[in-house]
Write a protein that holds these residues in place. Structure first.
Motif, PDB file in Angstrom:
ATOM      1  N   LYS A 161      36.763  44.264  41.419  1.00  0.00           N
ATOM      2  CA  LYS A 161      36.792  43.356  42.563  1.00  0.00           C
ATOM      3  C   LYS A 161      36.125  42.015  42.238  1.00  0.00           C
ATOM      4  O   LYS A 161      35.656  41.314  43.128  1.00  0.00           O
ATOM      5  CB  LYS A 161      36.095  44.003  43.762  1.00  0.00           C
TER       6      LYS A 161
ATOM      7  N   ARG B  97      43.945  45.837  53.024  1.00  0.00           N
ATOM      8  CA  ARG B  97      44.575  47.106  53.419  1.00  0.00           C
ATOM      9  C   ARG B  97      43.599  48.264  53.273  1.00  0.00           C
ATOM     10  O   ARG B  97      43.558  49.175  54.108  1.00  0.00           O
ATOM     11  CB  ARG B  97      45.828  47.342  52.561  1.00  0.00           C
ATOM     12  N   GLU B  98      42.794  48.224  52.216  1.00  0.00           N
ATOM     13  CA  GLU B  98      41.803  49.277  51.983  1.00  0.00           C
ATOM     14  C   GLU B  98      40.776  49.339  53.119  1.00  0.00           C
ATOM     15  O   GLU B  98      40.329  50.424  53.516  1.00  0.00           O
ATOM     16  CB  GLU B  98      41.096  48.996  50.648  1.00  0.00           C
ATOM     17  N   PHE B  99      40.426  48.160  53.659  1.00  0.00           N
ATOM     18  CA  PHE B  99      39.431  48.095  54.731  1.00  0.00           C
ATOM     19  C   PHE B  99      40.058  48.173  56.125  1.00  0.00           C
ATOM     20  O   PHE B  99      39.351  48.105  57.126  1.00  0.00           O
ATOM     21  CB  PHE B  99      38.639  46.796  54.624  1.00  0.00           C
ATOM     22  N   GLY B 100      41.371  48.273  56.192  1.00  0.00           N
ATOM     23  CA  GLY B 100      42.037  48.289  57.486  1.00  0.00           C
ATOM     24  C   GLY B 100      42.054  46.931  58.163  1.00  0.00           C
ATOM     25  O   GLY B 100      42.092  46.831  59.396  1.00  0.00           O
TER      26      GLY B 100
ATOM     27  N   TYR C  20      44.829  40.920  49.344  1.00  0.00           N
ATOM     28  CA  TYR C  20      45.775  41.728  50.117  1.00  0.00           C
ATOM     29  C   TYR C  20      45.437  43.214  50.024  1.00  0.00           C
ATOM     30  O   TYR C  20      45.332  43.915  51.043  1.00  0.00           O
ATOM     31  CB  TYR C  20      47.196  41.477  49.604  1.00  0.00           C
ATOM     32  N   ASP C  21      45.230  43.693  48.799  1.00  0.00           N
ATOM     33  CA  ASP C  21      44.964  45.129  48.592  1.00  0.00           C
ATOM     34  C   ASP C  21      43.637  45.554  49.227  1.00  0.00           C
ATOM     35  O   ASP C  21      43.546  46.634  49.828  1.00  0.00           O
ATOM     36  CB  ASP C  21      44.950  45.450  47.098  1.00  0.00           C
ATOM     37  N   THR C  22      42.614  44.705  49.099  1.00  0.00           N
ATOM     38  CA  THR C  22      41.313  45.048  49.670  1.00  0.00           C
ATOM     39  C   THR C  22      41.364  45.036  51.195  1.00  0.00           C
ATOM     40  O   THR C  22      40.735  45.862  51.858  1.00  0.00           O
ATOM     41  CB  THR C  22      40.226  44.086  49.167  1.00  0.00           C
TER      42      THR C  22
ATOM     43  N   LEU D 124      33.231  43.585  51.287  1.00  0.00           N
ATOM     44  CA  LEU D 124      32.899  44.519  50.216  1.00  0.00           C
ATOM     45  C   LEU D 124      31.390  44.561  49.980  1.00  0.00           C
ATOM     46  O   LEU D 124      30.792  45.634  49.859  1.00  0.00           O
ATOM     47  CB  LEU D 124      33.637  44.113  48.939  1.00  0.00           C
TER      48      LEU D 124
ATOM     49  N   ARG E 169      29.642  46.341  52.823  1.00  0.00           N
ATOM     50  CA  ARG E 169      29.826  47.789  52.746  1.00  0.00           C
ATOM     51  C   ARG E 169      28.876  48.406  51.728  1.00  0.00           C
ATOM     52  O   ARG E 169      28.226  49.419  51.997  1.00  0.00           O
ATOM     53  CB  ARG E 169      31.270  48.127  52.355  1.00  0.00           C
TER      54      ARG E 169
END
Length: 350
Positions: free
Chosen positions: A206, A276-279, A272-274, A185, A188
């Protein structure tokens, strides 16, 4: 703590090395009974009253281990201490002192040094550790920090990496992968800022994963928990380079194999969610991300009932004969060899 009333930029060249050391030493308070003499002589003097001494050193280099474009200096000082204390706790010991050395280029004023040491001293106070010495030097390569941690333990309570036995339970504290996702994060947002400096970083919601990257906490509490429960792990190390790498270290040094259950690897929902967000597969982040500074350990099956209901410890697998290899059982029931793809200090950057 340091006096921040002076808002002027103070050039370190004006102070000199001994002036800087004297300035730093005035902010240091000694509280550990094992510290006989700290900063101010040719060497510190310690007395552990018959205990075995534990010593570990880490080196942090600007551009390799941290990026000052998003790492606050106070957080850096704090983290530098934490990653070293973690090594002492990974031996089932008590951390008691550190030495803290820095090398700085001319771009850093005294006020920057203050921030670094303030973070370090906050960590020392929180973990009841004395800062007893170190060194300061000019650096041609930006900022360099070297910390040596010192601790102690009874000889029969020290835990090494090589003691795991067949059938032992493989366990880990806390959750994994959060520090790695926090790093993704921050990287990015750095890239976005470099493209357009007018865009403010978007870290909303976050906080947890960013804090896990910038301000990790060594697990002194787990060592205390072992003592309270009457548990001595058979093998242990901290998770600095990724779960997979650390598991392989324990297996190799204990001459054992293991079975790791993917579904048992502890993941925070934000991680987990982050991911998935970043692939990024969250399991991959946990296995290979590193910098979690949780404790990975093995215990005898006889101790299962002591830990089975503890919310901050997860049983993630068990140890096997070496001939069975180091394998992970996926959520779908397939068997995969565990491979280490985490931090490599000598790997060239892309």
């Amino acid at each position: 703590m340091f006096d921040f009333d002076n808002t002027e930029r103070t050039n370190l060249e004006e102070m000199g090395e001994f002036g800087l050391i004297d300035y730093i030493s005035k902010a240091v308070e000694l509280t550990e009974k094992s510290t006989i003499k700290g900063i101010g002589d040719d060497a510190a003097v310690l007395d552990f009253e018959g205990k075995k001494t534990l010593i570990s050193t880490d080196l942090l280099l600007e551009g390799i281990h941290f990026d000052l474009r998003y790492v606050p200096l106070k957080h850096l000082g704090y983290k530098a201490v934490q990653v070293n204390l973690s090594d002492i706790y990974a031996m089932n010991g008590i951390a008691s002192q550190i030495t803290f050395s820095i090398g700085l280029s001319s771009k850093f004023p005294l006020e920057a040094v203050e921030e670094i040491y303030q973070g370090a001293l906050i960590a020392c106070k929180k973990y009841n550790v004395d800062l007893i010495g170190g060194d300061t030097s000019a650096s041609a390569q930006g900022l360099v920090i070297s910390v040596t941690s010192i601790g102690y333990a009874d000889a029969d309570q020290i835990v090494y990496r090589n003691g795991a036995q067949e059938g032992d339970l493989l366990c880990v504290s806390g959750d994994l992968g959060a520090a790695y996702m926090g790093l993704q994060l921050l990287e990015r947002e750095k890239d976005i800022y470099l493209e357009n400096p007018n865009v403010q970083p978007d870290l909303e919601g976050k906080d947890y994963i960013v804090e896990r990257q910038l301000k990790p906490e060594a697990r002194k509490d787990i060592v205390a928990l072992f003592a309270d429960l009457g548990i001595k792990p058979t093998a242990m190390m901290d998770v600095s380079d990724g779960l997979a790498s650390e598991i392989l270290h324990i297996c190799r040094q204990s001459d054992k194999g293991c079975r790791l259950y993917e579904e048992k690897i502890p993941l925070d929902q934000m991680t987990y969610d982050t991911g998935r967000e970043f692939g990024i597969d969250p399991t991959v982040a946990a296995l290979n991300g590193g910098e979690d500074y949780e404790l990975l350990f093995t215990i005898a099956q006889a101790d299962h009932d002591k830990i089975k209901n503890l919310p901050d410890i997860s049983i993630i697998g068990y140890m096997t004969p070496r001939s069975e290899g180091c394998e992970m059982i996926s959520k779908s029931g397939n068997l995969y060899p565990i491979t280490a793809q985490g931090w490599n200090a000598f790997k060239k950057k892309e």
